[in-house]
Write a protein that holds these residues in place. Structure first.
Motif, PDB file in Angstrom:
ATOM      1  N   ALA A   4      15.355 -13.833  -4.232  1.00  0.00           N
ATOM      2  CA  ALA A   4      14.523 -12.648  -4.461  1.00  0.00           C
ATOM      3  C   ALA A   4      13.925 -12.240  -3.111  1.00  0.00           C
ATOM      4  O   ALA A   4      13.017 -12.905  -2.601  1.00  0.00           O
ATOM      5  CB  ALA A   4      13.419 -12.959  -5.464  1.00  0.00           C
ATOM      6  N   ILE A   5      14.472 -11.178  -2.537  1.00  0.00           N
ATOM      7  CA  ILE A   5      13.992 -10.689  -1.235  1.00  0.00           C
ATOM      8  C   ILE A   5      13.622  -9.219  -1.408  1.00  0.00           C
ATOM      9  O   ILE A   5      14.486  -8.346  -1.455  1.00  0.00           O
ATOM     10  CB  ILE A   5      15.062 -10.835  -0.141  1.00  0.00           C
ATOM     11  N   PHE A   6      12.327  -8.953  -1.514  1.00  0.00           N
ATOM     12  CA  PHE A   6      11.862  -7.597  -1.793  1.00  0.00           C
ATOM     13  C   PHE A   6      11.002  -7.067  -0.647  1.00  0.00           C
ATOM     14  O   PHE A   6      10.124  -7.763  -0.141  1.00  0.00           O
ATOM     15  CB  PHE A   6      11.064  -7.559  -3.094  1.00  0.00           C
ATOM     16  N   PHE A   7      11.291  -5.826  -0.276  1.00  0.00           N
ATOM     17  CA  PHE A   7      10.526  -5.118   0.749  1.00  0.00           C
ATOM     18  C   PHE A   7       9.848  -3.934   0.072  1.00  0.00           C
ATOM     19  O   PHE A   7      10.530  -3.026  -0.426  1.00  0.00           O
ATOM     20  CB  PHE A   7      11.445  -4.628   1.864  1.00  0.00           C
ATOM     21  N   LEU A   8       8.512  -3.924   0.053  1.00  0.00           N
ATOM     22  CA  LEU A   8       7.759  -2.868  -0.624  1.00  0.00           C
ATOM     23  C   LEU A   8       7.111  -1.957   0.413  1.00  0.00           C
ATOM     24  O   LEU A   8       6.236  -2.401   1.182  1.00  0.00           O
ATOM     25  CB  LEU A   8       6.690  -3.450  -1.547  1.00  0.00           C
ATOM     26  N   GLU A   9       7.555  -0.706   0.456  1.00  0.00           N
ATOM     27  CA  GLU A   9       6.947   0.238   1.385  1.00  0.00           C
ATOM     28  C   GLU A   9       5.632   0.762   0.818  1.00  0.00           C
ATOM     29  O   GLU A   9       5.376   0.689  -0.385  1.00  0.00           O
ATOM     30  CB  GLU A   9       7.896   1.399   1.664  1.00  0.00           C
ATOM     31  N   GLY A  10       4.813   1.326   1.705  1.00  0.00           N
ATOM     32  CA  GLY A  10       3.547   1.901   1.276  1.00  0.00           C
ATOM     33  C   GLY A  10       3.722   3.352   0.864  1.00  0.00           C
ATOM     34  O   GLY A  10       4.797   3.781   0.439  1.00  0.00           O
ATOM     35  N   LEU A  11       2.658   4.116   1.005  1.00  0.00           N
ATOM     36  CA  LEU A  11       2.686   5.537   0.669  1.00  0.00           C
ATOM     37  C   LEU A  11       3.696   6.254   1.552  1.00  0.00           C
ATOM     38  O   LEU A  11       3.573   6.271   2.771  1.00  0.00           O
ATOM     39  CB  LEU A  11       1.291   6.132   0.867  1.00  0.00           C
ATOM     40  N   HIS A  12       4.712   6.834   0.926  1.00  0.00           N
ATOM     41  CA  HIS A  12       5.752   7.517   1.689  1.00  0.00           C
ATOM     42  C   HIS A  12       5.607   9.032   1.545  1.00  0.00           C
ATOM     43  O   HIS A  12       5.647   9.568   0.447  1.00  0.00           O
ATOM     44  CB  HIS A  12       7.145   7.098   1.210  1.00  0.00           C
ATOM     45  N   LEU A  13       5.425   9.706   2.684  1.00  0.00           N
ATOM     46  CA  LEU A  13       5.343  11.162   2.701  1.00  0.00           C
ATOM     47  C   LEU A  13       6.508  11.698   3.512  1.00  0.00           C
ATOM     48  O   LEU A  13       6.734  11.282   4.649  1.00  0.00           O
ATOM     49  CB  LEU A  13       4.015  11.621   3.321  1.00  0.00           C
ATOM     50  N   SER A  14       7.250  12.625   2.937  1.00  0.00           N
ATOM     51  CA  SER A  14       8.402  13.179   3.636  1.00  0.00           C
ATOM     52  C   SER A  14       7.996  13.918   4.906  1.00  0.00           C
ATOM     53  O   SER A  14       8.788  14.053   5.841  1.00  0.00           O
ATOM     54  CB  SER A  14       9.167  14.127   2.716  1.00  0.00           C
ATOM     55  N   THR A  15       6.743  14.373   4.952  1.00  0.00           N
ATOM     56  CA  THR A  15       6.291  15.127   6.124  1.00  0.00           C
ATOM     57  C   THR A  15       5.743  14.230   7.231  1.00  0.00           C
ATOM     58  O   THR A  15       5.576  14.670   8.360  1.00  0.00           O
ATOM     59  CB  THR A  15       5.177  16.103   5.712  1.00  0.00           C
ATOM     60  N   LEU A  16       5.451  12.965   6.909  1.00  0.00           N
ATOM     61  CA  LEU A  16       4.832  12.083   7.888  1.00  0.00           C
ATOM     62  C   LEU A  16       5.598  10.792   8.122  1.00  0.00           C
ATOM     63  O   LEU A  16       5.658  10.294   9.234  1.00  0.00           O
ATOM     64  CB  LEU A  16       3.390  11.736   7.450  1.00  0.00           C
TER      65      LEU A  16
END
Length: 297
Positions: free
Chosen positions: A109-121
């Motif tokens: 189980a290898i999971f990478f969780l990104e934070g708040l993703h904004l297409s503009t930033l």
């Protein structure tokens, strides 16, 4: 007879953790403390709202709204605990909802969780690149926490669990570690927990089911970011706090951070492979020994 409107109380309040450790009492009252806490939350939440207003794409506004909702819930919970002088306890004691019976997934189980993703930033040069370096790596959003939890529990116990999170994703992986440290989840061990400038409230105590936590954090303050992580039990958990000069949106893109995370994950996978090979060889040796004993009898 003159009476005082101040209610007597034997509750002791401290201005900071340092004051608590040194035994210095604070004269601040509960209402004053709550007012200051609420003011801080309102001021910081206003910055999130302002960012949402500037977002030019509806998906960005929705993402910010979801993040704001989570932070608001965390803030209210933290303030409520402060109001009743509730003892600080790990969320590992929280009840875990029953998990549906699904087919097992026989791989790490290898999971990478990104934070708040904004297409503009946001950029695409962060955790997603590291996830692609591993055949079993999965790159998901911070708000996929429940799905990740279910998927982790489908792994056999001899498979390693590695959780990596940035920003709100860092907060989510600590939540996951706490949820896995429960009777309902079978007290699953987390071999490696990596947090990159986690954003949240009071989620910097690492539960004792985590073997190692690498915590990359900014060398300066950022909105809602947690402070240094500490181990609930230093005998079972190795916590390493690493100060970084990058900004919050760049820390997950730094080449040397990628290299260190890659090396740590590779080490966990290698150790797991060697342990399995050792068990297999031990099993073959026992079978050979028993067969030899039968032939000689």
């Amino acid at each position: 007879m003159q009476t005082s409107s101040k209610m007597p109380s034997n509750i002791i309040h401290y201005k900071s953790k340092a004051d608590y450790e040194s035994g210095i009492k604070s004269e601040i009252s509960v209402p004053e403390k709550l007012a200051k806490d609420v003011t801080k939350v309102v001021e910081k939440t206003a910055k999130v709202t302002e960012a949402a207003a500037k977002a030019s794409i509806s998906t960005d506004a929705l993402a910010i709204a979801q993040a704001g909702k989570k932070l608001a819930v965390d803030a209210v919970t933290t303030i409520a605990k402060s109001a009743v002088n509730a003892p600080e306890e790990s969320s590992e004691a929280e009840k875990v909802a029953p998990v549906k019976e699904l087919l097992p997934i026989n791989r790490p189980a290898i999971f990478f969780l990104e934070g708040l993703h904004l297409s503009t930033l946001s950029s695409k040069g962060g955790l997603e690149d590291i996830a692609k370096s591993f055949s079993d790596g999965e790159f998901v959003s911070w708000n996929d926490e429940d799905k990740v939890f279910e998927d982790v529990l489908r792994r056999p116990k001899d498979q390693p669990i590695i959780l990596v999170g940035h920003s709100l994703g860092g907060d989510a992986v600590v939540n996951l570690a706490n949820r896995l440290n429960s009777a309902q989840a079978g007290f699953r061990e987390v071999n490696l927990l990596v947090t990159l400038d986690s954003v949240g409230f009071d989620n910097d105590i690492i539960p004792k089911n985590v073997k190692k936590n690498l915590n990359f954090m900014l060398d300066r303050s950022f909105i809602f970011n947690d402070g240094p992580n500490v181990a609930r039990d230093f005998k079972t958990t190795d916590v390493i706090n690493i100060l970084r000069p990058e900004g919050h949106t760049k820390i997950d893109e730094a080449a040397d951070v990628h290299r260190e995370i890659f090396q740590e994950i590779t080490q966990v996978l290698d150790q797991n492979y060697l342990a399995k090979r050792k068990q297999q060889l031990a099993g073959l040796y026992r079978a050979f020994y028993e067969m030899n004993q039968q032939n000689n009898s």
